[in-house]
Motif scaffolding. Structure first.
Motif, PDB file in Angstrom:
ATOM      1  N   ASN A 105      54.293 -27.586  49.755  1.00 51.40           N
ATOM      2  CA  ASN A 105      55.613 -28.435  49.643  1.00 51.40           C
ATOM      3  C   ASN A 105      55.809 -29.797  48.792  1.00 51.40           C
ATOM      4  OD1 ASN A 105      55.852 -26.723  51.632  1.00 51.40           O
ATOM      5  ND2 ASN A 105      55.464 -27.234  53.314  1.00 51.40           N
ATOM      6  N   LEU A 106      54.941 -30.794  49.163  1.00 50.57           N
ATOM      7  CA  LEU A 106      55.393 -32.301  48.339  1.00 50.57           C
ATOM      8  C   LEU A 106      55.385 -31.874  46.678  1.00 50.57           C
ATOM      9  CD1 LEU A 106      52.851 -34.130  50.809  1.00 50.57           C
ATOM     10  CD2 LEU A 106      54.999 -34.387  50.728  1.00 50.57           C
ATOM     11  N   LYS A 107      55.239 -30.509  46.137  1.00 49.71           N
ATOM     12  CA  LYS A 107      54.866 -30.897  44.922  1.00 49.71           C
ATOM     13  C   LYS A 107      53.624 -30.671  44.157  1.00 49.71           C
ATOM     14  CE  LYS A 107      60.263 -29.319  44.600  1.00 49.71           C
ATOM     15  NZ  LYS A 107      59.660 -28.442  45.907  1.00 49.71           N
ATOM     16  N   ASN A 112      50.245 -21.084  43.005  1.00 52.76           N
ATOM     17  CA  ASN A 112      49.043 -20.728  42.617  1.00 52.76           C
ATOM     18  C   ASN A 112      47.683 -21.635  42.454  1.00 52.76           C
ATOM     19  OD1 ASN A 112      50.457 -18.103  41.623  1.00 52.76           O
ATOM     20  ND2 ASN A 112      50.872 -19.168  39.308  1.00 52.76           N
ATOM     21  N   GLU A 113      47.752 -22.966  41.869  1.00 54.52           N
ATOM     22  CA  GLU A 113      46.954 -23.386  42.305  1.00 54.52           C
ATOM     23  C   GLU A 113      46.236 -23.678  43.278  1.00 54.52           C
ATOM     24  OE1 GLU A 113      47.914 -26.780  38.999  1.00 54.52           O
ATOM     25  OE2 GLU A 113      49.214 -27.376  41.008  1.00 54.52           O
ATOM     26  N   THR A 147      42.001 -33.879  40.417  1.00 55.96           N
ATOM     27  CA  THR A 147      42.202 -33.379  38.739  1.00 55.96           C
ATOM     28  C   THR A 147      43.432 -32.350  39.047  1.00 55.96           C
ATOM     29  OG1 THR A 147      39.655 -32.629  39.152  1.00 55.96           O
ATOM     30  CG2 THR A 147      41.242 -31.945  36.946  1.00 55.96           C
ATOM     31  N   LEU A 148      43.818 -31.600  39.456  1.00 56.88           N
ATOM     32  CA  LEU A 148      45.204 -31.050  39.871  1.00 56.88           C
ATOM     33  C   LEU A 148      46.085 -32.111  39.325  1.00 56.88           C
ATOM     34  CD1 LEU A 148      44.371 -27.246  40.401  1.00 56.88           C
ATOM     35  CD2 LEU A 148      44.931 -28.062  39.052  1.00 56.88           C
ATOM     36  N   ASP A 155      49.238 -31.684  29.344  1.00 57.70           N
ATOM     37  CA  ASP A 155      47.723 -31.614  29.342  1.00 57.70           C
ATOM     38  C   ASP A 155      47.324 -30.298  28.770  1.00 57.70           C
ATOM     39  OD1 ASP A 155      47.633 -34.046  29.738  1.00 57.70           O
ATOM     40  OD2 ASP A 155      46.740 -34.356  31.796  1.00 57.70           O
ATOM     41  N   VAL A 156      46.845 -30.215  27.644  1.00 54.96           N
ATOM     42  CA  VAL A 156      45.713 -28.777  27.728  1.00 54.96           C
ATOM     43  C   VAL A 156      44.290 -28.808  28.116  1.00 54.96           C
ATOM     44  CG1 VAL A 156      45.281 -26.798  25.628  1.00 54.96           C
ATOM     45  CG2 VAL A 156      46.719 -28.841  25.708  1.00 54.96           C
ATOM     46  N   MET A 157      44.150 -27.511  28.568  1.00 53.51           N
ATOM     47  CA  MET A 157      42.909 -27.404  29.225  1.00 53.51           C
ATOM     48  C   MET A 157      41.270 -26.905  28.310  1.00 53.51           C
ATOM     49  SD  MET A 157      42.251 -26.346  33.243  1.00 53.51           S
ATOM     50  CE  MET A 157      43.171 -27.107  34.700  1.00 53.51           C
TER      51      MET A 157
END
Length: 157
Positions: A105-107, A112-113, A147-148, A155-157
């Motif tokens: 809700n707080l974005k 999905n995460e 981390t997220l 950023d690319v993982m």
């Protein structure tokens, strides 16, 4: 009893509006709603907790007050404070789910995460003979959210 709790919660939310800070008098609220101050404490602790994105500071004594702050999730220090207060050293699965819903809700997190994190911290994923699920869940949850939340969109993982 939940009806009065709902009314108190709605009153506080309406009083807060779009502001991130609200000063309240527990006794004045109790008098206004014709209830015990402990009812106000109950509403504040259950509906305005760090898990729900709020921070409460209370001062008791002559002219005491309750300072209710909405945590601005765009500020990393406040996110760290929320995570530390809400998760602590242990957290059960239901509290974890509530925290994840609020972070959506707080974005701070995408849906999905949050679903991925939820599967990582489920009781099924954390089954172990040592009954350390809540401690392990807290460590994993803190690590994943941090981390997220600090990764940039490029950023690319």
């Amino acid at each position: 009893m939940s009806k009065i709790s709902d009314e108190i919660e709605n009153f506080i939310l309406e009083s807060m509006g779009d502001d991130n800070l609200l000063l309240l008098s527990r006794n004045e609220l109790a008098h206004f709603f014709n209830c015990a101050p402990s009812q106000i404490n109950y509403v504040l602790s259950t509906r305005f907790s760090p898990l729900r994105g709020f921070y409460i500071e209370s001062q008791r004594g002559g002219g005491g007050f309750v300072k209710l702050s909405r945590i601005d999730m765009s500020v990393s220090d406040e996110l760290l404070l929320l995570i530390d207060n809400a998760i602590g050293d242990e957290i059960d699965f239901n509290s974890s789910k509530l925290l994840l819903e609020n972070l959506i809700n707080l974005k701070v997190l995408s849906k999905n995460e949050a679903v991925i994190i939820e599967s990582c911290i489920s009781s099924k994923a954390l089954s172990n003979p040592f009954k350390l699920q809540n401690k392990l869940r807290a460590q994993i949850l803190k690590n994943l959210i941090l981390t997220l939340s600090v990764k940039g969109e490029d950023d690319v993982m």
